[in-house]
Each structure stands twice: as structure tokens, then as C-alpha cells.
Write a protein that holds these residues in place. Sequence first.
Motif, PDB file in Angstrom:
ATOM      1  N   CYS A 197      -3.323  10.048   5.043  1.00 20.33           N
ATOM      2  CA  CYS A 197      -2.046   9.663   6.067  1.00 20.33           C
ATOM      3  C   CYS A 197      -1.494   8.331   5.784  1.00 20.33           C
ATOM      4  CB  CYS A 197      -2.941   9.231   7.240  1.00 20.33           C
ATOM      5  SG  CYS A 197      -4.471   9.966   8.120  1.00 20.33           S
ATOM      6  N   VAL A 198      -2.012   7.379   4.977  1.00 24.77           N
ATOM      7  CA  VAL A 198      -0.469   6.477   4.179  1.00 24.77           C
ATOM      8  C   VAL A 198       0.418   7.541   3.796  1.00 24.77           C
ATOM      9  CG1 VAL A 198      -0.308   4.967   3.178  1.00 24.77           C
ATOM     10  CG2 VAL A 198      -2.114   4.226   4.235  1.00 24.77           C
ATOM     11  N   GLN A 199       0.661   8.056   2.560  1.00 29.08           N
ATOM     12  CA  GLN A 199       0.548   9.337   1.930  1.00 29.08           C
ATOM     13  C   GLN A 199       1.896  10.034   2.932  1.00 29.08           C
ATOM     14  OE1 GLN A 199      -0.698  11.527  -1.355  1.00 29.08           O
ATOM     15  NE2 GLN A 199      -0.159   9.961  -2.588  1.00 29.08           N
ATOM     16  N   LYS A 200       1.247  11.147   3.540  1.00 34.41           N
ATOM     17  CA  LYS A 200       1.749  12.320   4.387  1.00 34.41           C
ATOM     18  C   LYS A 200       2.621  11.907   5.861  1.00 34.41           C
ATOM     19  CE  LYS A 200      -1.330  15.074   1.645  1.00 34.41           C
ATOM     20  NZ  LYS A 200      -0.391  15.733   0.204  1.00 34.41           N
ATOM     21  N   ASN A 201       1.704  11.080   5.969  1.00 35.65           N
ATOM     22  CA  ASN A 201       2.338  11.165   7.569  1.00 35.65           C
ATOM     23  C   ASN A 201       3.080   9.450   7.971  1.00 35.65           C
ATOM     24  OD1 ASN A 201       0.915  13.225   7.836  1.00 35.65           O
ATOM     25  ND2 ASN A 201      -0.972  12.308   8.344  1.00 35.65           N
ATOM     26  N   LEU A 240     -11.060   8.993   1.843  1.00 34.97           N
ATOM     27  CA  LEU A 240      -9.055  10.103   0.863  1.00 34.97           C
ATOM     28  C   LEU A 240      -8.702  10.448   2.589  1.00 34.97           C
ATOM     29  CD1 LEU A 240     -11.833  12.192  -0.927  1.00 34.97           C
ATOM     30  CD2 LEU A 240     -10.119  10.765  -1.995  1.00 34.97           C
ATOM     31  N   MET A 241      -8.543  10.393   3.260  1.00 32.80           N
ATOM     32  CA  MET A 241      -8.061  10.764   4.304  1.00 32.80           C
ATOM     33  C   MET A 241      -7.295   9.272   5.002  1.00 32.80           C
ATOM     34  SD  MET A 241     -10.712  12.589   7.417  1.00 32.80           S
ATOM     35  CE  MET A 241     -12.230  11.956   7.138  1.00 32.80           C
ATOM     36  N   GLY A 266      -8.855  15.385   0.901  1.00 31.43           N
ATOM     37  CA  GLY A 266      -9.365  14.493   2.352  1.00 31.43           C
ATOM     38  C   GLY A 266      -7.789  14.722   3.086  1.00 31.43           C
ATOM     39  N   GLY A 267      -6.915  14.902   2.950  1.00 27.44           N
ATOM     40  CA  GLY A 267      -5.591  15.242   3.895  1.00 27.44           C
ATOM     41  C   GLY A 267      -6.246  16.151   5.153  1.00 27.44           C
ATOM     42  N   ALA A 291       0.774  -1.839   0.117  1.00 27.05           N
ATOM     43  CA  ALA A 291       0.131   0.083   0.221  1.00 27.05           C
ATOM     44  C   ALA A 291       0.859   1.217   0.295  1.00 27.05           C
ATOM     45  CB  ALA A 291      -0.646  -0.144   0.760  1.00 27.05           C
ATOM     46  N   THR A 292       1.674   1.648   0.822  1.00 26.53           N
ATOM     47  CA  THR A 292       2.750   2.220   1.071  1.00 26.53           C
ATOM     48  C   THR A 292       3.585   2.598  -0.700  1.00 26.53           C
ATOM     49  OG1 THR A 292       3.431   2.002   3.023  1.00 26.53           O
ATOM     50  CG2 THR A 292       4.765   2.970   1.633  1.00 26.53           C
TER      51      THR A 292
END
Length: 218
Positions: free
Chosen positions: A172-176, A167-168, A60-61, A41-42
Motif C-alpha cells: 500500500c505504501v509502495q503502490k498507493n 506485505l500488504m 501481498g499487494g 518509509a516512502t
Amino acid sequence: MLIQPDKLRKILILIFSLLFLALAIQVRFDMLFIHVIDNGATLVIQNLIPQSLQRWINFGGSFAHYWIALPIMGVLASLLYLMNYKIAMWWLVITQVLGMILTLIISFVLKIHWVDGLKFGPTIPNLLLLWWLQILAICEVIIIPRLITNRRVRFLMTAIAITLWLLMLVACVQKNDMPLSSGLGSLFFGYFWWQFSEEQYRKRAKHWRRVLAIDTLI
């Protein structure tokens, strides 16, 4: 009553509790399946997302912050109070506080490990996504049905709520750098907790109104 009866509620409580238990066992024993879904997923979310979807993920982020979720929770609690659902207001506050405590305890049990010293991994379930799931569920089950009667519009609102939560999760996976397993934990545990808290409200709201002698709707 604020929470309507649902013949599927007890079945859903069982299903989602078992789903979370299965996920928790995978995480606790660091099984291969968890590494596959987290790393896969990452890789996809951070590197292979089409640009056309990135704008929606950024949208969403923009909601995926505690300083947004907590005031909205406060607004919902205040709205219940103003609608004269005082028992429901305290039910909302108490269940979310208990949800936070359980999240911290579960995360401690599942993610604490020893690698060159004591380490603590990402929380599972993710508390922010858990709270957002509860917020959207309250809006969909309690607030919107009292404002909108058209079924098609309500279905559209439900679809928008689900899409926003997803989307959130992706943001979260993408940015955090949140592992997908934490997001799945929020989905499984959060939905279980929502259905379980609804069941408890239906069973105990009249009792607490009588004990506290509060003139309130339930």
C-alpha cells in the motif's frame, strides 16, 4: 464460548489505545516525527527494496483490495452462521461496520486541514488494512484453532498471517502512496478494536442470546 478468556486482554486494550492516541496527536498537530517516518518509509519502500523481496510485496499487494476483503468477511460471517454461532455472526458484522464508521470519523478529525481551501488527507487508520487485520485475527483466534490442534502448525499459520499483513502494508505504501502513519494507525487501532470487541462479546453474548431467544452457540 467462542472467545476464550485472556488475562492480558484489558492490558492490551489499554496499551494499543494509548499507542493510537499518541500517533493521532502526532498526526493532528503535524509533528516532525510523523514526517520523518512517513517520508523515510516512502523513500526506502519505493526506491530501496531488494528485487528478491519485490515478488513477495507484489504477492501481498494482490490481496490488498476491497473486492477481496469484503467477500472474505462475508464468507467468515456465513461460516459462523453455519456453525450455529448466530450471535457471533452479527457481532462480526456489527463490529466491522462500526469500525468503518469510527475510521471515517477519526480520519475526518485528524486529516482535515485548510491549504488554499478545505483539504482532506489520507485516512488514518487505513480502512482496508484495518479490515484485513480483523479478518486475519478472526481466522487465527476463532477458525484455525477449531481446525488445527498442532501448536507448531498454528504458530506457523500465525507467522504467515502477520507476514501477509506486513506485505500488504508495504504494498500500500509502495503502490498507493499510503503514508506509513496510516498503516501504523491500522495496526494500533485495529488491534485495540479487535481486543475491545472480543471483550464485549464475552460480556454480552449470553445476554443477547437470552433477549433474542435464539437457539445458538456462543
